[in-house]
Scaffold this motif. Structure first.
Motif, short mmCIF file in Angstrom:
data_model
loop_
_atom_site.label_atom_id
_atom_site.label_comp_id
_atom_site.label_asym_id
_atom_site.label_seq_id
_atom_site.Cartn_x
_atom_site.Cartn_y
_atom_site.Cartn_z
N ARG A 66 0.84 -1.21 0.00
CA ARG A 66 0.00 0.00 0.00
C ARG A 66 0.87 1.25 0.00
NH1 ARG A 66 -4.59 0.04 4.45
NH2 ARG A 66 -5.21 1.84 3.17
N PHE A 67 1.95 1.23 0.74
CA PHE A 67 2.85 2.38 0.75
C PHE A 67 3.56 2.53 -0.59
CE2 PHE A 67 2.55 2.24 5.45
CZ PHE A 67 2.44 3.60 5.71
N LEU A 68 3.95 1.42 -1.19
CA LEU A 68 4.58 1.49 -2.51
C LEU A 68 3.62 2.09 -3.53
CD1 LEU A 68 6.40 -1.97 -2.64
CD2 LEU A 68 7.46 0.28 -2.35
N LYS A 69 2.38 1.68 -3.48
CA LYS A 69 1.37 2.23 -4.39
C LYS A 69 1.18 3.71 -4.16
CE LYS A 69 -3.39 1.50 -5.94
NZ LYS A 69 -4.69 0.78 -5.69
N LEU A 70 1.22 4.14 -2.90
CA LEU A 70 1.09 5.56 -2.57
C LEU A 70 2.22 6.36 -3.20
CD1 LEU A 70 -0.48 7.69 -0.89
CD2 LEU A 70 1.04 7.14 1.02
N SER A 71 3.43 5.82 -3.15
CA SER A 71 4.57 6.52 -3.75
C SER A 71 4.45 6.61 -5.26
CB SER A 71 5.89 5.83 -3.38
OG SER A 71 6.12 4.68 -4.18
N MET A 72 3.73 5.68 -5.86
CA MET A 72 3.53 5.68 -7.30
C MET A 72 2.46 6.68 -7.71
SD MET A 72 2.69 2.43 -9.80
CE MET A 72 1.21 1.99 -8.87
N GLU A 73 1.42 6.81 -6.89
CA GLU A 73 0.26 7.61 -7.27
C GLU A 73 0.34 9.07 -6.86
OE1 GLU A 73 -3.10 4.02 -7.13
OE2 GLU A 73 -2.92 5.44 -5.45
N GLN A 74 1.11 9.38 -5.81
CA GLN A 74 1.17 10.75 -5.31
C GLN A 74 2.62 11.21 -5.19
OE1 GLN A 74 -1.33 11.85 -2.00
NE2 GLN A 74 -2.66 10.07 -2.27
N PRO A 75 2.86 12.54 -5.27
CA PRO A 75 4.23 13.06 -5.18
C PRO A 75 4.73 13.09 -3.74
CG PRO A 75 2.69 14.87 -5.45
CD PRO A 75 1.87 13.59 -5.57
N LEU A 76 4.68 11.93 -3.12
CA LEU A 76 5.14 11.75 -1.74
C LEU A 76 6.34 10.82 -1.75
CD1 LEU A 76 1.65 11.23 -0.06
CD2 LEU A 76 3.08 13.29 0.09
N HIS A 77 7.16 10.95 -0.73
CA HIS A 77 8.41 10.19 -0.70
C HIS A 77 8.41 9.33 0.57
CE1 HIS A 77 9.76 12.65 -4.05
NE2 HIS A 77 9.19 13.66 -3.39
N ILE A 78 8.13 8.06 0.39
CA ILE A 78 8.03 7.12 1.50
C ILE A 78 9.42 6.73 1.96
CG2 ILE A 78 6.97 4.98 2.31
CD1 ILE A 78 5.00 7.06 1.15
N ARG A 79 9.64 6.73 3.27
CA ARG A 79 10.91 6.29 3.82
C ARG A 79 10.65 5.12 4.76
NH1 ARG A 79 12.23 8.34 0.18
NH2 ARG A 79 13.64 10.08 -0.24
N PHE A 80 10.97 3.92 4.30
CA PHE A 80 10.89 2.75 5.17
C PHE A 80 12.13 2.74 6.06
CE2 PHE A 80 8.55 1.45 1.32
CZ PHE A 80 7.33 1.10 1.89
N ILE A 81 11.92 2.56 7.37
CA ILE A 81 13.01 2.66 8.34
C ILE A 81 13.03 1.40 9.20
CG2 ILE A 81 13.96 4.00 10.26
CD1 ILE A 81 12.38 6.40 9.18
N GLU A 82 14.22 0.85 9.41
CA GLU A 82 14.35 -0.30 10.29
C GLU A 82 14.18 0.12 11.74
OE1 GLU A 82 17.25 -3.34 7.79
OE2 GLU A 82 18.16 -2.00 9.26
N TYR A 83 13.54 -0.72 12.50
CA TYR A 83 13.31 -0.51 13.93
C TYR A 83 14.65 -0.60 14.65
CZ TYR A 83 11.09 -1.59 18.53
OH TYR A 83 10.67 -1.60 19.83
N MET A 84 15.00 0.47 15.39
CA MET A 84 16.29 0.54 16.08
C MET A 84 16.13 0.36 17.59
SD MET A 84 18.19 3.64 14.02
CE MET A 84 16.71 4.63 13.74
N PRO A 85 17.10 -0.24 18.25
CA PRO A 85 17.01 -0.49 19.70
C PRO A 85 17.56 0.67 20.52
CG PRO A 85 18.98 -1.53 18.85
CD PRO A 85 18.31 -0.87 17.67
N ILE A 86 17.03 1.87 20.28
CA ILE A 86 17.56 3.05 20.97
C ILE A 86 16.98 3.11 22.37
CG2 ILE A 86 17.86 5.54 20.90
CD1 ILE A 86 19.23 3.97 18.62
N ALA A 143 8.64 2.80 -11.85
CA ALA A 143 8.67 3.41 -13.17
C ALA A 143 7.38 4.19 -13.44
CB ALA A 143 8.86 2.34 -14.24
N GLY A 144 7.56 5.48 -13.75
CA GLY A 144 6.42 6.34 -14.03
C GLY A 144 5.75 6.91 -12.81
N GLY A 145 6.27 6.60 -11.62
CA GLY A 145 5.64 7.03 -10.38
C GLY A 145 5.79 8.51 -10.10
N ALA A 146 4.83 9.06 -9.36
CA ALA A 146 4.86 10.48 -9.01
C ALA A 146 5.84 10.78 -7.89
CB ALA A 146 3.46 10.95 -8.62
N GLY A 147 6.06 9.80 -7.02
CA GLY A 147 6.97 9.98 -5.89
C GLY A 147 8.04 8.91 -5.89
#
Length: 333
Positions: A174-194, A240-244
């Motif tokens: 769903r997030f990948l699709k969002l990055s394709m359809e809208q000019p948004l930039h998704i940042r997937f981040i690994e969970y850190m043990p801070i 390919a062809g994505g807005a974001g």
């Protein structure tokens, strides 16, 4: 020479400034739902003192500031700090990390004060799951914040998604699709043990190779991308062809310490050379003395370690330094 170089030749141009440890959410990977003890308000650095620290940083080559928390928008008058930072000679980028809940009514004035762009934490696109992960708050308010940021001209807009095994990994598509359809930039981040090496982290840690696997399964044609302004350590891709775009920030499975260019200033006034280790330097004794403040930054360069060794922790190997006991909300991420 004014630039900040550490022992490993890394040039530092980026300071993350936490203005509060308080937050209006209790995200399950960040802090406990109950019992969190927050700083007394008189322990926070004043905006004037933050600007004093930032002024020295700018003279030493810091060009980029990011305002963080806790949730920075719970602290009143943030536009005053942003205006002060934007007036410092040589500063060319001021950004904000927020959960978005309070952004809509403030976006325009923050932009007018000098804010360039925002990162908005968004770990799910499902309203019920939002309540589960954040333990409070309203997903609709976050979307209002995203829309207001776009209307105000804050660009690029990045959405930070901490991936948690067994919690939200089924939303990668769903997030990948969002990055394709809208000019948004998704940042997937690994969970850190801070601040908490515990079963919750070990049980929910997910390497970001999972994202590319899902993109392949969905049949997306991927193109490597330079990413928008301020991409930092993110490994960036575009469908390919994505807005974001979407990016992978994997501090554990593929740590990026060799290119680290950042320092952190905590809300109670400590310079942290590294997010993960315990080492920090109190700025308060140096307030009022630019020379002493400069020496603190130089000392931060001297004590900064080569890397954070979170992968060693996951593997159960011995670490060379002492990890911090502060949680992410107490450091500023």
């Amino acid at each position: 020479m004014t630039e900040l170089l550490d022992r490993f030749g890394r040039k530092h141009t980026y300071l993350r400034i936490s203005v509060t440890d308080r937050c209006n959410l209790r995200c399950l990977y960040c802090m406990p739902e109950e019992g969190m003890v927050f700083m007394d308000q008189d322990k926070l650095l004043s905006y004037d003192h933050i600007l004093e620290v930032a002024s020295t940083a700018a003279k030493l080559g810091i060009r980029k500031f990011r305002i963080t928390g806790g949730e920075p928008l719970v602290r009143p008058g943030l536009e005053e700090l942003i205006a002060g930072l934007s007036a410092l000679p040589g500063v060319d980028d001021i950004s904000l990390t927020t959960n978005g809940l309070l952004l809509a009514p403030q976006a325009a004035k923050l932009k007018e004060a000098g804010l360039r762009r925002v990162n908005i934490s968004l770990d799910t696109l499902d309203k019920a799951r939002f309540k589960f992960i954040a333990r409070r708050g309203n997903l609709d308010k976050v979307w209002e914040g995203i829309e207001a940021a776009a209307e105000a001209g804050l660009n690029p807009i990045k959405l930070n998604c901490v991936l948690l095994k067994g919690v939200n990994e089924d939303e990668i598509g769903r997030f990948l699709k969002l990055s394709m359809e809208q000019p948004l930039h998704i940042r997937f981040i690994e969970y850190m043990p801070i601040g908490h090496d515990d079963a919750n982290w070990r049980d929910h840690y997910l390497p970001l190779s999972r994202v590319l696997e899902e993109a392949t399964r969905l049949g997306y044609a991927l193109e490597q991308d330079a990413g928008p302004k301020g991409s930092g350590p993110s490994e960036n891709w575009r469908i390919a062809g994505g807005a974001g775009t979407f990016g992978l920030i994997h501090p554990i499975s593929e740590h990026f310490c060799k290119n680290c260019n950042r320092l952190r200033l905590t809300a109670d006034g400590h310079i942290k050379p590294c997010l993960y280790w315990v080492d920090e330097l109190n700025v308060r004794p140096a307030l009022g003395s630019p020379d002493e403040m400069e020496q603190l930054f130089r000392k931060a360069m001297d004590i900064k370690p080569e890397n954070h060794e979170m992968a060693a922790l996951l593997a159960g190997d011995k670490q060379s330094h002492v990890p911090t006991e502060r949680r992410m909300s107490q450091i500023g991420g």
